[in-house]
Scaffold this active site. Structure first.
Site, mmCIF file in Angstrom:
data_model
loop_
_atom_site.group_PDB
_atom_site.id
_atom_site.type_symbol
_atom_site.label_atom_id
_atom_site.label_comp_id
_atom_site.label_asym_id
_atom_site.label_seq_id
_atom_site.Cartn_x
_atom_site.Cartn_y
_atom_site.Cartn_z
ATOM 1 C CG HIS A 54 43.198 28.641 44.445
ATOM 2 N ND1 HIS A 54 43.605 29.278 43.289
ATOM 3 C CD2 HIS A 54 42.089 27.925 44.106
ATOM 4 C CE1 HIS A 54 42.805 28.936 42.290
ATOM 5 N NE2 HIS A 54 41.861 28.127 42.760
ATOM 6 N N GLY B 4 45.745 31.126 42.536
ATOM 7 C CA GLY B 4 45.267 31.375 41.169
ATOM 8 C C GLY B 4 44.339 32.587 41.130
ATOM 9 C CG HIS B 5 40.568 32.430 43.096
ATOM 10 N ND1 HIS B 5 40.634 31.312 43.895
ATOM 11 C CD2 HIS B 5 39.559 32.193 42.221
ATOM 12 C CE1 HIS B 5 39.704 30.448 43.518
ATOM 13 N NE2 HIS B 5 39.045 30.942 42.500
ATOM 14 C CD GLN C 38 29.266 28.907 37.760
ATOM 15 O OE1 GLN C 38 29.049 30.104 37.716
ATOM 16 N NE2 GLN C 38 30.490 28.400 37.616
ATOM 17 C CE LYS D 140 41.685 24.443 37.065
ATOM 18 N NZ LYS D 140 40.244 24.382 37.052
ATOM 19 C CG ASP D 141 37.829 27.725 34.918
ATOM 20 O OD1 ASP D 141 37.340 26.616 35.115
ATOM 21 O OD2 ASP D 141 38.456 28.358 35.801
ATOM 22 C CG LEU E 239 47.147 26.599 42.498
ATOM 23 C CD1 LEU E 239 47.384 27.926 43.219
ATOM 24 C CD2 LEU E 239 47.538 25.447 43.406
ATOM 25 N NE ARG F 209 34.040 21.648 41.300
ATOM 26 C CZ ARG F 209 33.811 22.707 40.526
ATOM 27 N NH1 ARG F 209 34.830 23.350 39.969
ATOM 28 N NH2 ARG F 209 32.587 23.142 40.303
HETATM 29 P P1 AMP Z 1 36.218 30.151 40.325
HETATM 30 O O1 AMP Z 1 36.215 30.718 41.696
HETATM 31 O O2 AMP Z 1 36.665 28.742 40.235
HETATM 32 O O3 AMP Z 1 34.939 30.436 39.580
HETATM 33 O O4 AMP Z 1 37.334 30.954 39.537
HETATM 34 C C1 AMP Z 1 37.324 32.374 39.491
HETATM 35 C C2 AMP Z 1 38.360 32.811 38.481
HETATM 36 O O5 AMP Z 1 39.648 32.334 38.877
HETATM 37 C C3 AMP Z 1 38.094 32.238 37.075
HETATM 38 O O6 AMP Z 1 38.376 33.242 36.113
HETATM 39 C C4 AMP Z 1 39.091 31.108 36.992
HETATM 40 O O7 AMP Z 1 39.472 30.808 35.672
HETATM 41 C C5 AMP Z 1 40.247 31.665 37.789
HETATM 42 N N1 AMP Z 1 41.136 30.589 38.249
HETATM 43 C C6 AMP Z 1 40.776 29.472 38.932
HETATM 44 N N2 AMP Z 1 41.853 28.674 39.128
HETATM 45 C C7 AMP Z 1 42.905 29.300 38.540
HETATM 46 C C8 AMP Z 1 44.287 28.989 38.399
HETATM 47 N N3 AMP Z 1 44.801 27.862 38.886
HETATM 48 N N4 AMP Z 1 45.075 29.869 37.743
HETATM 49 C C9 AMP Z 1 44.555 31.015 37.242
HETATM 50 N N5 AMP Z 1 43.264 31.385 37.342
HETATM 51 C C10 AMP Z 1 42.443 30.539 37.991
#
Ligand code: AMP
Length: 282
Positions: free
Chosen positions: A34, A36-37, A61, A150-151, A185, A188
């Protein structure tokens, strides 16, 4: 955009580019991408000559089997989005490539960082994160790696991992991207019903209000406010609300203009677990 599924070719590709003096930015993800990524990919593109993004749903994880099974997988549209965001290389390995038979995971100890909040409610989660991030860092060997705030706890753990393992990688934390109503964002979010999605923005509202209250109000009162706003929703069930120091993750007991504090929340909307956080004195 080049796509690799195997470790050796992507390592070689990056090593050759580095020999030519190119800087490498790396964005690890689990796909279902999305904005965010994509914001991480775009920032990496502004700050580096080349951007590598990994897509790998890391089974070790997930402490919840159903969450792993239901994790959205949308590789075709992910690749299109990455291409549009200026990504140069995608690394999309299979599970056997990352964890061949007989593979042994190391046990990491991050002290307090992996025991509280997410660590407390998701046993083994951060060991799985640290294991895959270390593997990916060894494979890609980037100059800079981009993670979302976010994380927040994950970001601090990755920073700690890089210090512990003495890796020559700059870890860059990037702002949380939100929907118009404030909901952070997340991959999930696609599993939320319309009503859950609407209600989930209360998490952001509670955090925003906490930020307004800090440092004028006592920490307990700020925390209570977060709990009340979230508890008022029939769609949300709060798992924890904590106000912690960003580096130590120790609870902040006294609010102060010069005391850094981050409010962190986890809540369930039906079977979907949501997390969010906000720096209170910025
Ligand atoms: P994930 O695919 O959920 O493991 O996330 C991959 C990366 O994208 C991680 O560094 C997350 O912190 C980041 N991320 C996920 N959601 C957001 C968001 N809404 N805003 C900024 N970064 C995000």
């Amino acid at each position: 955009m080049v796509i690799f599924n195997k470790i050796n070719p992507v390592s070689e590709w990056v090593a050759n580019q580095k020999k030519e003096g190119k800087s490498i930015g790396f964005v690890p993800t689990m796909g279902a991408l999305h904005q965010g990524h994509l914001a991480l990919v775009e920032q990496a593109g502004r700050e580096n000559d080349l951007v590598v993004c990994s897509i790998f749903v890391n089974p070790i994880q997930f402490n919840n089997k159903e969450d792993l099974k239901k994790y959205p997988r949308t590789i075709e549209s992910d690749l299109q989005k990455l291409d549009g965001a200026g990504c140069d290389v995608v690394f999309n390995p299979g599970t056997e490539e990352m964890y061949p038979a007989g593979h042994q995971s190391k046990t990491y100890d991050f002290g307090r960082l992996d025991k509280v909040m997410e660590g407390r409610f998701r046993p083994g989660h951060f060991n799985g994160v640290a294991t895959v991030v270390k593997k990916l860092f060894d494979i890609v060997q980037p100059h800079r790696a981009y993670f979302g705030q976010k994380d927040f706890q994950q970001l601090q753990i990755v920073r700690s991992l890089v210090r512990k393992e003495k890796l020559d990688i700059q870890v860059i934390g990037c702002p949380t991207i939100r929907e118009a109503g404030g909901l952070a964002l997340s991959s999930r979010n696609t599993r939320l019903t319309e009503s859950q999605r609407r209600e989930a923005s209360r998490i952001y509202q509670a955090l925003e209000k906490a930020r307004e209250m800090y440092p004028e109000f006592p920490v307990d009162q700020i925390k209570q406010q977060i709990i009340e706003v979230i508890d008022a929703s029939t769609e949300l069930e709060l798992e924890y609300a904590e106000i912690v120091h960003p580096d130590t993750l120790l609870p902040v007991t006294r609010a102060g203009r010069n005391t850094s504090a981050v409010a962190c929340v986890a809540a369930h909307a039906g079977k979907v677990r949501l997390i969010d956080n906000m720096y209170l004195n910025s």
